[in-house]
Design a protein around this motif. Sequence first.
Motif, PDB file in Angstrom:
ATOM      1  N   ARG A  22      26.572   8.626 -10.856  1.00 13.33           N
ATOM      2  CA  ARG A  22      26.494  10.259 -11.153  1.00 13.33           C
ATOM      3  C   ARG A  22      26.832  10.773 -12.599  1.00 13.33           C
ATOM      4  NH1 ARG A  22      26.205  12.755  -6.625  1.00 13.33           N
ATOM      5  NH2 ARG A  22      24.058  13.698  -6.562  1.00 13.33           N
ATOM      6  N   ASP A  42      21.085  15.667 -10.366  1.00 16.70           N
ATOM      7  CA  ASP A  42      20.006  15.741  -9.578  1.00 16.70           C
ATOM      8  C   ASP A  42      19.048  16.008 -10.203  1.00 16.70           C
ATOM      9  OD1 ASP A  42      22.033  14.642  -7.976  1.00 16.70           O
ATOM     10  OD2 ASP A  42      23.373  16.168  -7.179  1.00 16.70           O
ATOM     11  N   SER A  83      22.554  20.485 -13.941  1.00 22.88           N
ATOM     12  CA  SER A  83      22.336  19.525 -12.892  1.00 22.88           C
ATOM     13  C   SER A  83      22.101  18.232 -12.974  1.00 22.88           C
ATOM     14  CB  SER A  83      21.765  20.548 -12.550  1.00 22.88           C
ATOM     15  OG  SER A  83      21.333  19.551 -10.570  1.00 22.88           O
TER      16      SER A  83
END
Length: 88
Positions: free
Chosen positions: A43, A57, A55
């Motif tokens: 990430r 994710d 974001s």
Amino acid sequence: MARQRSEAGLDRELADLPPELRWREWMRRIEAVLFASASPVPREYLARVVGQGASVDLLVEDLAADLEGRAFEIAKVAGGWMFRTRLA
């Protein structure tokens, strides 16, 4: 040193784009990084190619949804993500 120079020229925020196009561009950047990597990408590394308000994710989730029905998918592996051939 070369990494710092190349990152300095990368417009991560894309403030001149409408929100929908900005999101799509961030998805494309993540896709490009995953495609080019032979190992899982964490990430923190993906966050370096997108804006502060993004974001990682959610971007990965949206990218995975875009790949539905295709021959490959994004898999979470060893604390990062990578492309792999979709299992039947």
